[in-house]
Design a protein around this motif. Structure first.
Motif, short mmCIF file in Angstrom:
data_model
loop_
_atom_site.label_atom_id
_atom_site.label_comp_id
_atom_site.label_asym_id
_atom_site.label_seq_id
_atom_site.Cartn_x
_atom_site.Cartn_y
_atom_site.Cartn_z
N LEU A 1 44.59 15.15 15.63
CA LEU A 1 43.30 15.08 16.33
C LEU A 1 42.86 16.45 16.82
O LEU A 1 41.67 16.79 16.76
CB LEU A 1 43.39 14.10 17.50
N GLU A 2 43.82 17.22 17.30
CA GLU A 2 43.49 18.58 17.76
C GLU A 2 43.02 19.44 16.58
O GLU A 2 42.06 20.20 16.70
CB GLU A 2 44.72 19.23 18.41
N ASN A 3 43.70 19.29 15.43
CA ASN A 3 43.29 20.04 14.24
C ASN A 3 41.88 19.64 13.79
O ASN A 3 41.06 20.48 13.42
CB ASN A 3 44.28 19.80 13.09
N LEU A 4 41.60 18.34 13.84
CA LEU A 4 40.27 17.85 13.48
C LEU A 4 39.21 18.45 14.41
O LEU A 4 38.16 18.91 13.96
CB LEU A 4 40.24 16.32 13.56
N TYR A 5 39.51 18.44 15.70
CA TYR A 5 38.58 18.97 16.69
C TYR A 5 38.29 20.45 16.45
O TYR A 5 37.14 20.89 16.47
CB TYR A 5 39.16 18.75 18.09
N ASN A 6 39.35 21.22 16.18
CA ASN A 6 39.18 22.66 15.95
C ASN A 6 38.39 22.95 14.67
O ASN A 6 37.57 23.86 14.64
CB ASN A 6 40.55 23.34 15.87
N LEU A 7 38.63 22.15 13.63
CA LEU A 7 37.89 22.34 12.39
C LEU A 7 36.42 21.97 12.54
O LEU A 7 35.55 22.60 11.95
CB LEU A 7 38.52 21.51 11.27
N ILE A 8 36.16 20.95 13.34
CA ILE A 8 34.77 20.54 13.59
C ILE A 8 34.01 21.66 14.30
O ILE A 8 32.83 21.93 14.00
CB ILE A 8 34.73 19.24 14.42
N LEU A 9 34.69 22.35 15.21
CA LEU A 9 34.06 23.45 15.95
C LEU A 9 34.04 24.76 15.17
O LEU A 9 33.28 25.67 15.51
CB LEU A 9 34.80 23.67 17.28
N ASN A 10 34.87 24.85 14.14
CA ASN A 10 34.99 26.09 13.37
C ASN A 10 33.68 26.39 12.65
O ASN A 10 33.21 25.59 11.83
CB ASN A 10 36.13 25.93 12.36
N PRO A 11 33.06 27.54 12.91
CA PRO A 11 31.78 27.86 12.25
C PRO A 11 31.90 28.01 10.74
O PRO A 11 30.90 27.93 10.02
CB PRO A 11 31.36 29.17 12.91
N ALA A 12 33.12 28.24 10.25
CA ALA A 12 33.31 28.40 8.81
C ALA A 12 33.33 27.07 8.06
O ALA A 12 33.18 27.05 6.84
CB ALA A 12 34.61 29.16 8.53
N THR A 13 33.51 25.98 8.78
CA THR A 13 33.54 24.67 8.15
C THR A 13 32.15 24.31 7.62
O THR A 13 31.16 24.42 8.34
CB THR A 13 34.01 23.59 9.14
N ARG A 14 32.09 23.87 6.37
CA ARG A 14 30.80 23.46 5.80
C ARG A 14 30.35 22.15 6.41
O ARG A 14 31.17 21.35 6.88
CB ARG A 14 30.93 23.31 4.28
N GLU A 15 29.04 21.93 6.37
CA GLU A 15 28.48 20.75 7.03
C GLU A 15 29.00 19.44 6.45
O GLU A 15 29.27 18.49 7.17
CB GLU A 15 26.95 20.78 6.98
#
Length: 279
Positions: free
Chosen positions: A9-23
């Motif tokens: 869940l923490e990894n998911l949260y960080n990836l959601i906030l990561n500006p490099a993650t595509r929409e």
């Protein structure tokens, strides 16, 4: 799959906030996180997410951090090995130095240097651009002015900067200013980034020797520029030759075949010049 609930869940949260993650990646991650928090079965949701990401993962078309996450939830431990950034530093200033080279895709620039005696660490990253903290997608899109490069920390008691420059010429096509081998674009330009005047003199002298050797039909276009901030690439790109051995071998084989043919042409040209030289 056997994944820790809270860590995932923490990894998911960080990836959601990561500006490099595509929409579109973010939408899948958000849906998974929400479903788990709403009480849906944890393993079922991860399995669904893995299935949604799989087609692009197999084509190596996920962003780097999402790729790391995908490897983690699928148990691909080798591909998800974390690079130890604490070891990439010049701790012994009396006999350690660093060098930065850009020569096409950084995946193929690590192993040849890292396996030499006297090398402390080789880091893949981005340099020479005009924004801070660039991502792989930004650099690949040629939005930042950065090139892919490697930063090498070496022990000067064992190996010298001259040796690294000599190897660099053997790994690259110094006549190609628009990329390297199958990698096309400004982010793949061949550049030697020098840290000081001594490195500049060594690089310039070595380049001039290459020009005078007559090995190449076309002009030597490799640039020699002052080193600037070196930004580490995402973990997925570090030591790629160890994490994705089969894919790396395919790419490396293609480079080596081209370089072998180029060297053969150079040898032929120098022999012809030697025998046709006027007395």
């Amino acid at each position: 799959m056997n994944n820790n609930h809270e860590e995932t869940l923490e990894n998911l949260y960080n990836l959601i906030l990561n500006p490099a993650t595509r929409e579109w990646e973010r939408s899948l991650l958000l849906a998974t996180k929400k479903a788990i928090e709403d009480g849906a079965n944890f393993e079922d949701q991860l399995s669904k997410l893995e299935a949604d990401l799989r087609p692009l993962a197999l084509r190596n078309n996920l962003t780097a951090d999402v790729t790391d996450f995908y490897n983690k939830i699928t148990g691909n431990a080798a591909a998800n090995t974390q690079f130890d950034f604490t070891k990439h530093s010049t701790d012994e200033l009396a006999y350690q130095d660093s060098a930065i080279f850009a020569g096409g895709c950084f995946w193929c620039m690590v192993e040849p240097f890292e396996t030499l005696d006297g090398i402390v660490s080789v880091l893949s990253g981005y340099t020479g651009g005009h924004i801070d903290c660039p991502t792989y997608d930004q650099v690949s899109g040629q939005y930042t002015g950065h090139v892919e490069a490697v930063e090498i920390i070496f022990d000067t008691r064992i190996i010298q900067y001259e040796d690294l420059v000599e190897l660099y010429w053997q790994l690259t096509d110094p006549t190609d200013e628009f990329g390297q081998f199958q990698d096309r674009g400004n982010q793949y330009r061949p550049i030697i980034f020098v840290r000081n005047e001594r490195q500049r003199q060594i690089a310039e002298k070595s380049k001039q020797c290459l020009v005078e050797s007559g090995k190449y039909k076309h002009p030597i276009v490799t640039l020699i520029e002052p080193a600037s901030v070196f930004w580490p690439a995402e973990n997925y790109h570090q030591q790629f030759y160890k994490k994705n051995r089969k894919r790396y071998k395919r790419i490396e084989r293609s480079r080596q075949q081209f370089l072998a043919f180029q060297r053969l042409q150079g040898k032929f040209r120098t022999e012809v010049k030697r025998f046709t030289k006027k007395p």
